[in-house]
Design a protein around this motif. Structure first.
Motif, short mmCIF file in Angstrom:
data_model
loop_
_atom_site.label_atom_id
_atom_site.label_comp_id
_atom_site.label_asym_id
_atom_site.label_seq_id
_atom_site.Cartn_x
_atom_site.Cartn_y
_atom_site.Cartn_z
N THR A 219 0.83 -1.20 0.00
CA THR A 219 0.00 0.00 0.00
C THR A 219 0.87 1.25 0.00
O THR A 219 1.76 1.39 0.84
N GLU A 220 0.61 2.09 -0.98
CA GLU A 220 1.32 3.36 -1.13
C GLU A 220 2.82 3.20 -1.31
O GLU A 220 3.58 4.12 -1.06
N GLN A 221 3.24 2.04 -1.71
CA GLN A 221 4.65 1.86 -2.07
C GLN A 221 4.72 1.74 -3.58
O GLN A 221 4.53 0.67 -4.13
N TRP A 222 4.98 2.88 -4.23
CA TRP A 222 4.84 2.88 -5.68
C TRP A 222 6.17 2.98 -6.42
O TRP A 222 6.23 2.83 -7.62
N ALA A 223 7.20 3.29 -5.68
CA ALA A 223 8.44 3.61 -6.37
C ALA A 223 9.03 2.39 -7.07
O ALA A 223 9.51 2.48 -8.19
N GLU A 224 8.97 1.25 -6.41
CA GLU A 224 9.60 0.06 -6.98
C GLU A 224 8.52 -0.96 -7.34
O GLU A 224 7.49 -1.02 -6.69
N PRO A 225 8.79 -1.77 -8.34
CA PRO A 225 7.84 -2.85 -8.62
C PRO A 225 7.81 -3.82 -7.45
O PRO A 225 8.86 -4.21 -6.95
N MET A 226 6.62 -4.16 -7.00
CA MET A 226 6.50 -5.02 -5.83
C MET A 226 6.18 -6.46 -6.22
O MET A 226 6.37 -7.37 -5.44
N LEU A 227 5.69 -6.65 -7.41
CA LEU A 227 5.13 -7.95 -7.79
C LEU A 227 6.14 -9.07 -7.60
O LEU A 227 5.85 -10.09 -6.98
N GLU A 228 7.35 -8.86 -8.11
CA GLU A 228 8.36 -9.91 -8.03
C GLU A 228 8.66 -10.25 -6.58
O GLU A 228 8.73 -11.42 -6.21
N GLY A 229 8.80 -9.22 -5.79
CA GLY A 229 9.10 -9.42 -4.37
C GLY A 229 8.03 -10.25 -3.69
O GLY A 229 8.32 -11.19 -2.96
N VAL A 230 6.78 -9.89 -3.99
CA VAL A 230 5.68 -10.61 -3.37
C VAL A 230 5.68 -12.06 -3.82
O VAL A 230 5.55 -12.98 -3.01
N SER A 293 6.20 6.93 -9.50
CA SER A 293 5.41 5.73 -9.23
C SER A 293 5.56 4.72 -10.36
O SER A 293 4.64 3.95 -10.63
N MET A 294 6.70 4.75 -11.01
CA MET A 294 6.91 3.84 -12.14
C MET A 294 6.74 2.39 -11.74
O MET A 294 6.18 1.58 -12.48
N GLY A 295 7.25 2.05 -10.56
CA GLY A 295 7.18 0.66 -10.11
C GLY A 295 5.75 0.16 -10.11
O GLY A 295 5.42 -0.89 -10.68
N ALA A 296 4.88 0.96 -9.50
CA ALA A 296 3.47 0.58 -9.41
C ALA A 296 2.87 0.41 -10.80
O ALA A 296 2.08 -0.51 -11.04
N LEU A 297 3.25 1.28 -11.71
CA LEU A 297 2.68 1.21 -13.06
C LEU A 297 3.10 -0.07 -13.76
O LEU A 297 2.30 -0.73 -14.42
N HIS A 298 4.37 -0.41 -13.59
CA HIS A 298 4.82 -1.65 -14.24
C HIS A 298 4.13 -2.86 -13.62
O HIS A 298 3.78 -3.81 -14.32
N ASP A 299 3.97 -2.83 -12.31
CA ASP A 299 3.24 -3.91 -11.64
C ASP A 299 1.84 -4.04 -12.23
O ASP A 299 1.39 -5.13 -12.58
#
Lengths: 744, 104
Positions: A219-230, A293-299
């Motif tokens: 939540t509200e962590q947009w800078a990096e893509p999170m999907l891979e991490g999750v 918020s590029m990370g979030a967009l790529h996610d």
């Protein structure tokens, strides 16, 4: 009565059964052994209370009994009896279960459920028939036990079981090894058939875990893509957990892996879906944060490929735009920059632009209705933006405006529109931002006109020797030429040339007769209409005007000058008895102070006559400028007098309103586009009036058609309708059933 | 008190001095148009892009005034018979009498 035949039949059956059970033993001894064996076997199997000590041993003796029963092919019947016995005895289990569940409900501790399951497991183990009796018997027993067990479970069990499963999940910081702490528990689940029966529930526990984890970390962590991490996290935690369920405690069994093959994709899908839903909810703020918020967009892009939630995204974004952006409280500049950010963001998520098309439509429609949209866009184009936050990336190459292209039928690389594209969808090629903004309006002429107005204001505000600024404007115009085309900006070209010509002429005039006045001489018809003014400059100003005009005519014999006395700025030095005041003021202020040098006290009405400016507010404003500079004093509501000596402000006089020393440099009064249009419309009103007088009542279509004959008429029928509506409100016309006529 | 002007940035417009009196000029705010191209004198003829010195006017003895380019093009055609297009008198370019129309 019973017939002979039937009797015979019963007798032969009896004989047969007897033979069967007696197994050709002499007399009824076979039958007796059978019945003994049956009793032994049945007694052996009969479920008993497990708390009563019971040394049930499967010995030779019992085995012989089972053999006997089996030989008489009575084992299935025995089994039925056994199952029936068990059903009767199940009240024991029921009792225990109820007790445990009551305890659980009081404490909500999942450990109680574990205990209960162990207890039930013990029941099952104790009651189980020996393996030697064959797997058929065993599985029938297991099936029946499970069924009975499930029947005893209260409805609250599923919740309790869920809590238990959740408690087995690794907490986010636990090491995966600890998962194996209770493999037995899973084994018991499996034995009791809970894994199968509550498969959905177990999966849900996993889903919930994922859901919470994602909400917590992303939540509200947009800078990096999170999907891979999750995903990685999940494969470290959820997968071993699943393995422990399906692998019956054995982490490496083949079967478990096979099972996993079918379950893991579901979990991965769930990860995508949860993240997608989260990001969809946040999309508006993600766009605000762009490009951080590029990370979030790529996610989001990746998630949307797996999960079909494009519609949701569009809906969510449209809703939040409607709620947070497209309302009167939002600044046009803000809407524009959010729109541009939306364009950029959605291009990342969906390169073909279908999403963008759907989201952008309401924004564009809204912007079209705002009166200052064009102005804001143009201001941004020429870098006249106070915020300094340019919509246009300066590093981007400048392109000519792109028109929406007609589809190219010979295109070999043609691809069909995406399936969710609507019929109105136009693939606008990834064009630059300015083209997109300009395409909000049907024609770019409006922009060019607005540009002209803006350029005029800026040029007239430039002080004569500031060549740098003029060069800046020239650069701007050159850039805009690339965008809008050379022809459209021809007018601006003339304006710029007027600036340099003025300078040249001024240099010449100054060389002939040095004067303090340095005019900008503009070409009529090439500048936007300038507001006329009746201001007459007094005293030395008029002198200067005339002197300069004379020199100008000497230099250019066939031209003469017409002054716009109210435009420009004057640097003055006011020499008073005890001080000098320097100020840079608009001409009206200068005219007024000049008048005060002729006469120490003036009334506002007197000044109106002297300057021929009918606008008292303007005069008052000019007077107040001098009051604030401490040069004039307000004697009464309408009279002002000169303050030759500072500080002799009479007691009780009004505190001067504090303002910056220099009079606010106002932008020159250039007639705005709206005013120009209103002006034009007034002319067409004459036509409409004439038409309605001569022809009586007319429909809107008819009026529009007739007006098209008028030179230069370029209004749409909608604009005409708005205009007529305004006329109706003023009581000039009336409308009935779509027919307009004069109100007389 | 003395008001001293240090510097004055003023704004003015140039007009062709077509000989019309100041009075007329003030009233007819729209200004006159070239009789050939119907573009105001202060505008430029259809073949020009820059007004003013790049697209000057031409005065005839017959008192008619045109954009020079417009008139020359007209005179260049055979149909013109070297006449003023307005009154069909032979075209004679007039000397500018600058001083005469400038009373100041």
């Amino acid at each position: 009565m019973v017939s002979e035949g039937l009797r015979l039949q019963v007798a032969s059956k009896w004989q047969e059964s007897f033979r069967h059970l007696n197994r050709r033993e002499p007399g009824i001894s076979g039958l007796v052994t059978f019945s003994q064996a049956w009793n032994i076997a049945a007694e052996f199997l009969r479920p008993k209370d497990i708390d009563v000590p019971n040394d049930r041993i499967y010995n030779e003796h019992i085995k012989a009994a089972f053999d006997t029963v089996n030989r008489a092919k009575r084992l299935p019947v025995l089994l039925e009896t056994f199952i029936e016995d068990m059903r009767k005895k199940f009240s024991l289990v029921q009792h225990d279960v109820n007790q445990f569940m009551a305890e659980y409900e009081a404490s909500q501790n999942p450990q109680i459920v574990t205990k209960m399951l162990y207890r039930v497991y013990t029941y099952k183990q104790v009651w189980s028939p020996p393996e030697e009796l064959g797997s058929g018997l065993l599985s029938a027993y297991t099936r029946s036990f499970r069924n009975n067990f499930f029947l005893t479970l209260p409805t609250s069990f599923s919740g309790a079981f869920r809590a238990l499963c959740a408690s087995t999940l690794p907490s986010s910081d636990a090491l995966p090894e600890e998962l194996n702490a209770e493999p037995n528990l899973w084994y018991i689940f499996n034995i009791l058939g809970l894994t199968e029966r509550f498969e959905g529930l177990i999966a849900n526990v996993g889903y919930d875990y994922i859901h919470e984890y994602i909400l917590e970390t992303c939540t509200e962590q947009w800078a990096e893509p999170m999907l891979e991490g999750v995903k990685e996290k999940m494969s470290k935690q959820i997968i071993p957990w699943l393995l422990s369920i399906y692998g019956r405690g054995d982490l490496h069994s083949e079967e478990a892996h096979a099972m996993l093959q079918s379950v893991a994709p579901k979990f991965e899908y769930h990860i995508n879906k949860t993240l997608c839903t989260l990001r969809t909810r946040e999309i508006f703020d993600i766009i605000i944060d762009f490009p951080d918020s590029m990370g979030a967009l790529h996610d989001l892009k990746e998630c949307l490929q797996r999960v079909d939630q494009r519609e949701n995204l569009v809906d969510a974004l449209r809703k939040s735009n409607h709620k947070r952006l497209l309302h009167p409280g939002a600044d046009t500049k803000l809407i524009l920059s959010q729109y541009v950010a939306t364009i950029k963001c959605l291009r990342i998520i969906d390169p073909p632009g279908v999403l963008l098309f759907k989201v952008a439509d309401p924004i564009r429609r809204y912007l079209r209705e705002r009166p200052d949209t064009i102005r804001s866009i143009v201001a941004n184009l020429v870098g006249d933006d106070d915020s300094g936050d340019s919509l246009v990336n300066e590093n981007e190459p400048i392109h000519p405006l792109q028109q929406t292209e007609v589809e190219d039928y010979t295109d070999q690389q043609w691809e069909p529109d995406p399936i969710d594209a609507g019929p109105e969808f136009r693939t606008n090629k990834p064009s630059d931002v300015v083209s997109t903004l300009v395409s909000i309006y049907d024609s770019k002429d409006l922009f060019v006109k607005e540009l002209q107005v803006l350029l005029a204001q800026r040029l007239l505000a430039i002080n004569d020797d500031d060549t740098e600024k003029i060069d800046g404007e020239r650069r701007n115009v050159e850039i805009l030429k690339i965008r809008f085309g050379e022809a459209a900006l021809q007018v601006c070209e003339v304006m710029l040339r007027d600036m340099s010509d003025s300078k040249r002429i001024d240099t010449h005039v100054q060389s002939q007769l040095p004067l303090v006045v340095h005019p900008t001489v503009i070409s009529r018809h090439f500048w936007p209409a300038l507001e006329p003014s009746d201001l007459v400059m007094p005293g030395q100003f008029l002198e200067l005007h005339n002197q300069y005009a004379l020199e100008f005519t000497k230099f250019k014999p066939d031209k003469k000058l017409r002054w716009f006395p109210h435009l420009g700025t004057v640097s003055l030095e006011i020499e008073l008895e005890d001080r000098t005041v320097e100020a840079e003021v608009p001409p009206l202020e200068a005219a007024i102070i000049e008048l005060f040098s002729q006469q120490n006290e003036w009334s506002i009405d007197g000044l109106v006559d002297a300057t021929r400016v009918p606008d008292k507010t303007a005069i008052l404003k000019a007077l107040l400028t001098w009051v604030n500079l401490g040069v004039l004093r307000e004697e009464s509501e309408t009279t002002f007098s000169l303050l030759e000596v500072a500080g002799d402000v009479p007691v009780g006089s009004r505190e001067p309103i504090h303002r910056p020393t220099a009079a606010e440099p106002e932008l020159p009064h250039v007639v705005s586009i709206q005013q120009q249009q209103a002006e034009q419309m007034r002319m067409y009103w004459k036509f409409i009036e004439g038409m309605l007088t001569n022809l009586g009542a007319l429909s809107l279509d008819r009026i529009q058609m007739m007006l098209k004959f008028a030179p230069g008429y370029d209004r749409s029928i909608e604009q005409l309708a708005t205009f007529l509506e305004a006329a109706r409100r003023e009581g000039l016309v009336v409308v009935r059933d779509g027919i307009w006529k004069l109100n007389r | 008190m003395k008001v001293k002007i240090k510097r004055w940035h003023a704004v003015a417009q140039w007009r062709w001095d077509t000989g019309a009196t100041e009075q007329d000029d003030a009233d007819g705010e729209e200004g006159d148009v070239c009789g050939i191209c119907r573009v105001p004198y202060e505008g430029c003829c259809p073949s020009c892009k820059m007004p003013g010195d790049d697209c000057p006017l031409i005065w005839g003895e017959c008192s008619h005034v045109f954009h020079m380019h417009c008139l020359l093009k007209w005179i260049g055609t055979a149909a013109s018979k070297q006449q003023c297009p307005m009154d069909r008198r032979a075209w004679v370019t007039a000397e500018r009498k600058v001083g005469a129309v400038n009373p100041t």
